[in-house]
Design a protein around this motif. Sequence first.
Motif, PDB file in Angstrom:
ATOM      1  N   VAL A 434       0.841  -1.215   0.000  1.00 38.41           N
ATOM      2  CA  VAL A 434       0.000   0.000   0.000  1.00 38.41           C
ATOM      3  C   VAL A 434       0.865   1.250   0.000  1.00 38.41           C
ATOM      4  O   VAL A 434       0.609   2.215  -0.752  1.00 38.41           O
ATOM      5  CB  VAL A 434      -0.949  -0.012   1.211  1.00 38.41           C
ATOM      6  N   ASP A 435       1.925   1.279   0.854  1.00 43.66           N
ATOM      7  CA  ASP A 435       2.805   2.465   0.922  1.00 43.66           C
ATOM      8  C   ASP A 435       3.493   2.709  -0.421  1.00 43.66           C
ATOM      9  O   ASP A 435       3.610   3.865  -0.867  1.00 43.66           O
ATOM     10  CB  ASP A 435       3.853   2.268   2.024  1.00 43.66           C
ATOM     11  N   LYS A 436       3.965   1.659  -1.055  1.00 52.15           N
ATOM     12  CA  LYS A 436       4.684   1.827  -2.312  1.00 52.15           C
ATOM     13  C   LYS A 436       3.776   2.314  -3.428  1.00 52.15           C
ATOM     14  O   LYS A 436       4.183   3.049  -4.315  1.00 52.15           O
ATOM     15  CB  LYS A 436       5.326   0.486  -2.734  1.00 52.15           C
ATOM     16  N   MET A 437       2.509   1.887  -3.360  1.00 52.26           N
ATOM     17  CA  MET A 437       1.592   2.186  -4.461  1.00 52.26           C
ATOM     18  C   MET A 437       0.744   3.444  -4.220  1.00 52.26           C
ATOM     19  O   MET A 437       0.011   3.863  -5.121  1.00 52.26           O
ATOM     20  CB  MET A 437       0.658   0.984  -4.705  1.00 52.26           C
ATOM     21  N   LYS A 438       0.823   4.054  -3.009  1.00 52.26           N
ATOM     22  CA  LYS A 438      -0.122   5.119  -2.653  1.00 52.26           C
ATOM     23  C   LYS A 438      -0.049   6.283  -3.627  1.00 52.26           C
ATOM     24  O   LYS A 438      -1.072   6.762  -4.142  1.00 52.26           O
ATOM     25  CB  LYS A 438       0.148   5.593  -1.229  1.00 52.26           C
ATOM     26  N   VAL A 439       1.144   6.814  -3.859  1.00 48.65           N
ATOM     27  CA  VAL A 439       1.298   7.977  -4.741  1.00 48.65           C
ATOM     28  C   VAL A 439       0.812   7.647  -6.144  1.00 48.65           C
ATOM     29  O   VAL A 439       0.064   8.430  -6.761  1.00 48.65           O
ATOM     30  CB  VAL A 439       2.773   8.437  -4.770  1.00 48.65           C
ATOM     31  N   VAL A 561     -13.449  -0.645   3.438  1.00 46.35           N
ATOM     32  CA  VAL A 561     -13.432   0.759   2.988  1.00 46.35           C
ATOM     33  C   VAL A 561     -14.642   1.481   3.579  1.00 46.35           C
ATOM     34  O   VAL A 561     -15.785   1.027   3.417  1.00 46.35           O
ATOM     35  CB  VAL A 561     -13.448   0.821   1.442  1.00 46.35           C
ATOM     36  N   ALA A 562     -14.408   2.588   4.272  1.00 53.48           N
ATOM     37  CA  ALA A 562     -15.518   3.349   4.886  1.00 53.48           C
ATOM     38  C   ALA A 562     -16.330   4.047   3.821  1.00 53.48           C
ATOM     39  O   ALA A 562     -15.796   4.464   2.786  1.00 53.48           O
ATOM     40  CB  ALA A 562     -14.960   4.393   5.867  1.00 53.48           C
ATOM     41  N   ALA A 563     -17.644   4.130   4.069  1.00 53.14           N
ATOM     42  CA  ALA A 563     -18.526   4.830   3.123  1.00 53.14           C
ATOM     43  C   ALA A 563     -18.181   6.305   3.102  1.00 53.14           C
ATOM     44  O   ALA A 563     -17.893   6.925   4.137  1.00 53.14           O
ATOM     45  CB  ALA A 563     -19.979   4.629   3.537  1.00 53.14           C
ATOM     46  N   MET A 564     -18.206   6.882   1.932  1.00 57.45           N
ATOM     47  CA  MET A 564     -17.831   8.287   1.783  1.00 57.45           C
ATOM     48  C   MET A 564     -18.973   9.193   2.269  1.00 57.45           C
ATOM     49  O   MET A 564     -20.125   8.997   1.913  1.00 57.45           O
ATOM     50  CB  MET A 564     -17.525   8.581   0.311  1.00 57.45           C
ATOM     51  N   PRO A 565     -18.697  10.257   3.120  1.00 57.07           N
ATOM     52  CA  PRO A 565     -19.735  11.233   3.561  1.00 57.07           C
ATOM     53  C   PRO A 565     -20.178  12.091   2.385  1.00 57.07           C
ATOM     54  O   PRO A 565     -19.383  12.401   1.505  1.00 57.07           O
ATOM     55  CB  PRO A 565     -19.036  12.037   4.629  1.00 57.07           C
ATOM     56  N   VAL A 580     -10.904  11.174  -2.553  1.00 57.59           N
ATOM     57  CA  VAL A 580     -11.658   9.930  -2.359  1.00 57.59           C
ATOM     58  C   VAL A 580     -10.703   8.744  -2.290  1.00 57.59           C
ATOM     59  O   VAL A 580     -10.812   7.874  -1.415  1.00 57.59           O
ATOM     60  CB  VAL A 580     -12.668   9.741  -3.492  1.00 57.59           C
ATOM     61  N   ALA A 581      -9.751   8.724  -3.197  1.00 61.79           N
ATOM     62  CA  ALA A 581      -8.800   7.618  -3.209  1.00 61.79           C
ATOM     63  C   ALA A 581      -7.968   7.588  -1.945  1.00 61.79           C
ATOM     64  O   ALA A 581      -7.707   6.528  -1.368  1.00 61.79           O
ATOM     65  CB  ALA A 581      -7.896   7.712  -4.439  1.00 61.79           C
ATOM     66  N   SER A 582      -7.540   8.772  -1.457  1.00 59.04           N
ATOM     67  CA  SER A 582      -6.718   8.839  -0.254  1.00 59.04           C
ATOM     68  C   SER A 582      -7.478   8.345   0.961  1.00 59.04           C
ATOM     69  O   SER A 582      -6.951   7.588   1.782  1.00 59.04           O
ATOM     70  CB  SER A 582      -6.239  10.283  -0.051  1.00 59.04           C
ATOM     71  N   GLU A 583      -8.737   8.768   1.079  1.00 60.23           N
ATOM     72  CA  GLU A 583      -9.520   8.320   2.222  1.00 60.23           C
ATOM     73  C   GLU A 583      -9.775   6.815   2.169  1.00 60.23           C
ATOM     74  O   GLU A 583      -9.814   6.123   3.196  1.00 60.23           O
ATOM     75  CB  GLU A 583     -10.832   9.090   2.267  1.00 60.23           C
ATOM     76  N   MET A 584      -9.983   6.291   0.992  1.00 54.55           N
ATOM     77  CA  MET A 584     -10.200   4.845   0.861  1.00 54.55           C
ATOM     78  C   MET A 584      -8.967   4.062   1.303  1.00 54.55           C
ATOM     79  O   MET A 584      -9.063   3.065   2.024  1.00 54.55           O
ATOM     80  CB  MET A 584     -10.536   4.489  -0.584  1.00 54.55           C
ATOM     81  N   ILE A 585      -7.787   4.541   0.898  1.00 58.55           N
ATOM     82  CA  ILE A 585      -6.549   3.842   1.269  1.00 58.55           C
ATOM     83  C   ILE A 585      -6.330   3.912   2.772  1.00 58.55           C
ATOM     84  O   ILE A 585      -5.938   2.933   3.409  1.00 58.55           O
ATOM     85  CB  ILE A 585      -5.348   4.433   0.503  1.00 58.55           C
ATOM     86  N   SER A 586      -6.619   5.097   3.332  1.00 60.47           N
ATOM     87  CA  SER A 586      -6.422   5.271   4.770  1.00 60.47           C
ATOM     88  C   SER A 586      -7.383   4.413   5.580  1.00 60.47           C
ATOM     89  O   SER A 586      -7.081   4.016   6.711  1.00 60.47           O
ATOM     90  CB  SER A 586      -6.612   6.753   5.145  1.00 60.47           C
ATOM     91  N   SER A 587      -8.557   4.134   5.024  1.00 62.39           N
ATOM     92  CA  SER A 587      -9.556   3.369   5.773  1.00 62.39           C
ATOM     93  C   SER A 587      -9.278   1.867   5.790  1.00 62.39           C
ATOM     94  O   SER A 587      -9.932   1.130   6.522  1.00 62.39           O
ATOM     95  CB  SER A 587     -10.943   3.620   5.169  1.00 62.39           C
ATOM     96  N   LEU A 588      -8.318   1.398   4.945  1.00 64.89           N
ATOM     97  CA  LEU A 588      -7.990  -0.032   4.944  1.00 64.89           C
ATOM     98  C   LEU A 588      -7.272  -0.415   6.231  1.00 64.89           C
ATOM     99  O   LEU A 588      -6.346   0.285   6.665  1.00 64.89           O
ATOM    100  CB  LEU A 588      -7.094  -0.379   3.753  1.00 64.89           C
ATOM    101  N   LYS A 592      -6.855  -6.437   9.997  1.00 63.76           N
ATOM    102  CA  LYS A 592      -8.094  -7.160   9.736  1.00 63.76           C
ATOM    103  C   LYS A 592      -8.029  -7.890   8.396  1.00 63.76           C
ATOM    104  O   LYS A 592      -8.511  -9.018   8.253  1.00 63.76           O
ATOM    105  CB  LYS A 592      -9.270  -6.177   9.732  1.00 63.76           C
ATOM    106  N   LEU A 593      -7.428  -7.198   7.408  1.00 66.60           N
ATOM    107  CA  LEU A 593      -7.320  -7.820   6.094  1.00 66.60           C
ATOM    108  C   LEU A 593      -6.460  -9.087   6.171  1.00 66.60           C
ATOM    109  O   LEU A 593      -6.785 -10.138   5.613  1.00 66.60           O
ATOM    110  CB  LEU A 593      -6.718  -6.816   5.110  1.00 66.60           C
TER     111      LEU A 593
END
Length: 978
Positions: A434-439, A561-565, A580-588, A592-593
Amino acid sequence: MAEGLALEFQRFNRNSRHLKRLQRETLQSVEDVGLSGNLSEEQISEIRLSEVELSELRQVLDVPVSVVVGGQDAYSKVVVVTRLLAEQVLPIVPPTHQHHHHQHHQPWRPITLKYSQTRTVSLALPDHKSSVAGGYELVHSLHAHSRPWGTVPRADVELDQRALQDPVMGSSMLEVGLNHPLLKEGVQVVITPTGTQVSTLDFLKTLLPEVLPILVYAISRDELSDQEVVELRELRRLSPDKGTSILFIRVPHLPETFSDDLPESEQHDILCKLRVLPSPVRPDEVQAPLPVIPTTVSRSHPQVPVQLFRTLCDDLGYLTMAPEPKKFCWRLVEHSYHVDSELVDGFDSFSNVVHYIRMILQSHLIHASTLLNQGHNRCMRKFILFAFDMAREIQITPRRISYAREKEAELYESLMAIASSKQDEIRVVISDTVDKMKVDLLDKAAAYEFKDGESLSTSEAICGRQVRQCTGEIQELVIGSLNGEVGRQLVDRVDVMRDSYLGTLQRCLESLEKDCRACGENPHIGDALKQMVNAAYQVQLTVTTSSSVLRSLWEKMKQLVAAMPGRTPPVIDAEWKRKVASEMISSLSEAKLTKSICAQFRERLKNSHDSFLGSLKQLEAQLTSRLEKTEGQQTRIKKVDAPKLARLSLESTSLRDMILFGMPRLDRELGRGQYGVVYGCESWGGFRPCAVKSLVPLDEKHWNDLAMEFHYTRSVPEHERIVALRGSVIDHSYGQGETPAVLLIMDRLNRDLYSAIKNGLDWLIRLQISLDVAQGIRFLHSQGLVHRDIKLKNVLLDKNNRAKLTDLGFCKPEAMMSGSIVGTPIHMAPELFTGHYDNSVDVYAFGILFWYICAGHVRLPLIFEQCQSKDQLWNCVKKGARPERLPVFEDKCWCLMQECWAGDPSKRPLLGDVEPRLMEIMEMGVIKLQECREQIDENEEDSKVDSAVDATEQFGFIAREDVVQLGNSLHYSINGLL
């Protein structure tokens, strides 16, 4: 003459009937094997006699013997036939070259003489297969029908001009029926046509397929004409590879006074004087034939004209320029025995005809028996190979199943360990990925084009439904990219462990699948096992949404992934997409996975493991049923099929040996055993001296055992450590023909090891014998054979005290052993009594034999000497009793004995390891003897001499000359120590 020939034909027919019976039983035995269902059709085709072999056997055994008489003219042919029959049946017409008026002779039709109760003459057309009469009889009036006759009227054998122009009459053959002893055995005498358009070669080509020919060529002139040379040259083409065998006979010239118009009594007197017919007159009253030119070219035929002999030798190649008279003999050509052409010069030496015809008949019998024996041996080799394959399947299949179960368990436990104990490693993999692919993911999201991009404006607010649609597409983009990369990382780690087990497991499963398909009940179990292993134990390298592991990873990511407000409708632009993409990555949640992935992986592994074991159990049940059937098939081959073929092989090769070398002449008795007597024999078959083992089979089982012994002994390649079996003969006259005796002829040696040790043998000689025995046993093992009866009396010594193994009565291939308890009690390994053993029983027996060799005497070991019966002896061996250690035993000798007779067969040494250890013991013995010799040379004092003599006596020597003599006679020089 006729009586001698009749006896030869009777003997031939008797042997021919014997071979026909063997052929019939051979064919029936092969078909019985096929009907038993023990072998496949392909395997049955491998042991059947080929069409070529059957055709060659038919040519010898299923057609009548025919003496085919050709020659320069009708006169010479009839004279030869008259001499063969010792009776004038056909008219003798003097050849034209003997008379001044040179009358022209009419052509003669072909003539067949055959057996009939009464004298008959008829014309017959040959059938469509051959030129032999017997096709269609022609209703035609012959001169012989009009009056009683002693000699066939000349008009009946000649073809007049009208007959020559009639194709039916011109091709007809004259059949003459005679009640003659020579013809009683179905033999025919065929005379080729003379002076017709049909060449001798064409006539023979149609004749030979339906008869077994003995070709005779009668010569009445001192030279061969050009046409006759061409005719004889063409005859060689009948058998260009081996050469056509022809018996040439020079007939005597008739006196000028002879005419076919003379009364038969006067003709008879003239023919008797010429020895064409038997005569009561004394030899000095016989009229000499007309003189011939005395110039000779060979001592073999001193009266043959030079030109005639050279033509037959140089131009045609039928005869050879032998400087000395040669004996009739066979010549080996392409594995068959061929009789060379011969020339009989006049009727003074006409007795050679009987011997020649005997050789021809015997060569055919040898060829037929050899063909049958080759078929028998081929069957036996195939049976042994099939039995080996069956034994291997019986042994290997359970091991394969155990191996598959073991390897699958290791694979299962290893992968479960990955899922259970390496969660942190998997979490780190996910986090790092995830860290390598985030940017890169944020940039991809910002540049993403929605599927329904035309209805969305980046500068206008949109409704909630559109926001959820856009959010879902961004989620698909981000999670899809993460899922693929995380899956690849997991594959790299799981495959390292999987590959270490899966390769061998798959090969084992492929082998089991092959066996499973052979069962014919459920050929898909093997495939199911392989597919299950592939599905359960590998993460597919090709990362697609169809991968069940990656699909589970995909679904879990979406759940985390948390539902977007969406309080206010956003503006869909690059910044929004990035956010949106940043929040999705942060919510992983990596923890748990990871936990979810490992739990699913463990559950899947357990289900696959249980499924594998269930399928393997089902396969094992099917293969066990198949193995039971295989054991039954192997038992039938060992106890029924192979012994039956071995007995047929014994009979076929014994007949062949009898024809080739005759019955051995037995001398004094050399010894006797439980089943037979051994006699001496001066020579047999070119081998001398020989020993003849005479055995009288008591019942069917004994016959089979004897046949199997013969087959295995004769199939062993010649080896210097094995007594060679030279041949066998069956004496059908023994016991008035009710109980035939089987004579096995082998090389004769000086004595056995029992008597040699009893009379005293030096230590190093005994060691050399032990090495010879080990080499002999090792050679048998290399041929796939187990001796099973190694003992003192089965080791024979030659004049140089070199040992050879004999009496292979219990010798068999390991796969053909049926578990019989055989051997000599104290030499029998304990596992022999269980019926399950291998070639290590010979190593055990060698250990007992080595005890006697080292002991230097033939007395029983003390523990066995106390046994009162064979049963007590067996029980003693089964309980682990072994010979005691004697004071004379060196440590290395005693250790070798103990290892050889170990109770556990797997702990016994290999013979390849025994040989160097024996060599080392021999080397030590030579060194010690050398030291003793030096002491004798250097010390003259009585006490020292006595001590040296004592030391030599410990090794069986009484004088230093023995040391020198023995050292020089050793097969192995031990690096030149002596």
